[in-house]
Write a protein that holds these residues in place. Structure first.
Motif, PDB file in Angstrom:
ATOM      1  N   GLY A  64       0.823  -1.208   0.000  1.00 29.96           N
ATOM      2  CA  GLY A  64       0.000   0.000   0.000  1.00 29.96           C
ATOM      3  C   GLY A  64       0.857   1.258   0.000  1.00 29.96           C
ATOM      4  O   GLY A  64       0.583   2.220  -0.725  1.00 29.96           O
ATOM      5  N   GLN A  65       1.930   1.248   0.810  1.00 32.98           N
ATOM      6  CA  GLN A  65       2.864   2.382   0.819  1.00 32.98           C
ATOM      7  C   GLN A  65       3.553   2.521  -0.537  1.00 32.98           C
ATOM      8  O   GLN A  65       3.713   3.625  -1.047  1.00 32.98           O
ATOM      9  N   ARG A  66       3.940   1.395  -1.128  1.00 37.34           N
ATOM     10  CA  ARG A  66       4.592   1.436  -2.435  1.00 37.34           C
ATOM     11  C   ARG A  66       3.632   1.993  -3.495  1.00 37.34           C
ATOM     12  O   ARG A  66       4.032   2.773  -4.355  1.00 37.34           O
ATOM     13  N   TYR A  67       2.365   1.598  -3.415  1.00 31.32           N
ATOM     14  CA  TYR A  67       1.371   2.111  -4.364  1.00 31.32           C
ATOM     15  C   TYR A  67       1.210   3.625  -4.197  1.00 31.32           C
ATOM     16  O   TYR A  67       1.135   4.363  -5.183  1.00 31.32           O
ATOM     17  N   LEU A  68       1.162   4.085  -2.939  1.00 31.14           N
ATOM     18  CA  LEU A  68       1.009   5.528  -2.704  1.00 31.14           C
ATOM     19  C   LEU A  68       2.215   6.312  -3.217  1.00 31.14           C
ATOM     20  O   LEU A  68       2.071   7.437  -3.691  1.00 31.14           O
ATOM     21  N   LEU A  69       3.397   5.725  -3.140  1.00 31.01           N
ATOM     22  CA  LEU A  69       4.603   6.401  -3.630  1.00 31.01           C
ATOM     23  C   LEU A  69       4.706   6.400  -5.152  1.00 31.01           C
ATOM     24  O   LEU A  69       5.102   7.394  -5.755  1.00 31.01           O
ATOM     25  N   THR A  70       4.359   5.276  -5.773  1.00 36.07           N
ATOM     26  CA  THR A  70       4.549   5.150  -7.217  1.00 36.07           C
ATOM     27  C   THR A  70       3.286   5.398  -8.026  1.00 36.07           C
ATOM     28  O   THR A  70       3.364   5.787  -9.183  1.00 36.07           O
ATOM     29  N   GLY A  71       2.133   5.146  -7.443  1.00 38.05           N
ATOM     30  CA  GLY A  71       0.872   5.273  -8.158  1.00 38.05           C
ATOM     31  C   GLY A  71       0.640   4.151  -9.163  1.00 38.05           C
ATOM     32  O   GLY A  71      -0.299   4.206  -9.952  1.00 38.05           O
ATOM     33  N   LYS A  72       1.482   3.117  -9.121  1.00 41.70           N
ATOM     34  CA  LYS A  72       1.371   2.008 -10.069  1.00 41.70           C
ATOM     35  C   LYS A  72       0.424   0.930  -9.518  1.00 41.70           C
ATOM     36  O   LYS A  72       0.625   0.430  -8.418  1.00 41.70           O
ATOM     37  N   ILE A  73      -0.561   0.609 -10.331  1.00 39.73           N
ATOM     38  CA  ILE A  73      -1.514  -0.432  -9.922  1.00 39.73           C
ATOM     39  C   ILE A  73      -0.847  -1.805  -9.967  1.00 39.73           C
ATOM     40  O   ILE A  73      -1.106  -2.641  -9.122  1.00 39.73           O
ATOM     41  N   MET A  74      -0.001  -2.030 -10.960  1.00 36.91           N
ATOM     42  CA  MET A  74       0.697  -3.306 -11.088  1.00 36.91           C
ATOM     43  C   MET A  74       2.134  -3.147 -10.624  1.00 36.91           C
ATOM     44  O   MET A  74       2.819  -2.299 -11.174  1.00 36.91           O
TER      45      MET A  74
END
Length: 119
Positions: A77-87
């Motif tokens: 979830g943190q990685r998604y918030l940082l990158t915005g990448k769904i995959m």
């Protein structure tokens, strides 16, 4: 539904995702993370299945499953918030959040239910 019915496929998805990450980008971290968490989940699912066959619940397995799914939810979830990448971050975070909710439900309701004997 029993926890092992979802845990074993969830573990296989994580292993597959780690392998795909390694093959596409050469990411050893992705492979190690996916394979490590996937194998732990498959092991926990197997322990839960074997306990179910003995008409018992393995609370150690359910707690392990919950901890792994919650940790993946937080990390990805943190990685998604940082990158915005769904995959893969958003997808893994979403699936892991659903699995965390499922495991918490299983803990709250007393684990797996056993079928009553029909005579």
């Amino acid at each position: 539904m029993h926890d092992f019915c979802f845990t074993i496929p969830y573990g296989m998805i994580l292993i597959g995702g780690g392998l795909i990450g390694y093959m596409k980008k050469g990411s050893i971290t992705s492979f190690a993370g996916g394979a490590g968490t996937g194998l732990l989940l498959i092991l926990a699912g197997y322990i839960s299945l074997k306990a179910f066959e003995k008409k018992k619940n393995s609370y150690i397995a359910i707690v392990l499953q919950t901890v792994i799914a919650a940790a993946l939810t937080l990390v990805m979830g943190q990685r998604y918030l940082l990158t915005g990448k769904i995959m893969p971050a958003g997808l893994v975070a979403g699936i892991s959040a659903l699995m965390t909710c499922f495991y918490v439900y299983k803990i709250a309701t007393g684990g797996n239910k056993f079928p009553s004997k029909a005579e």
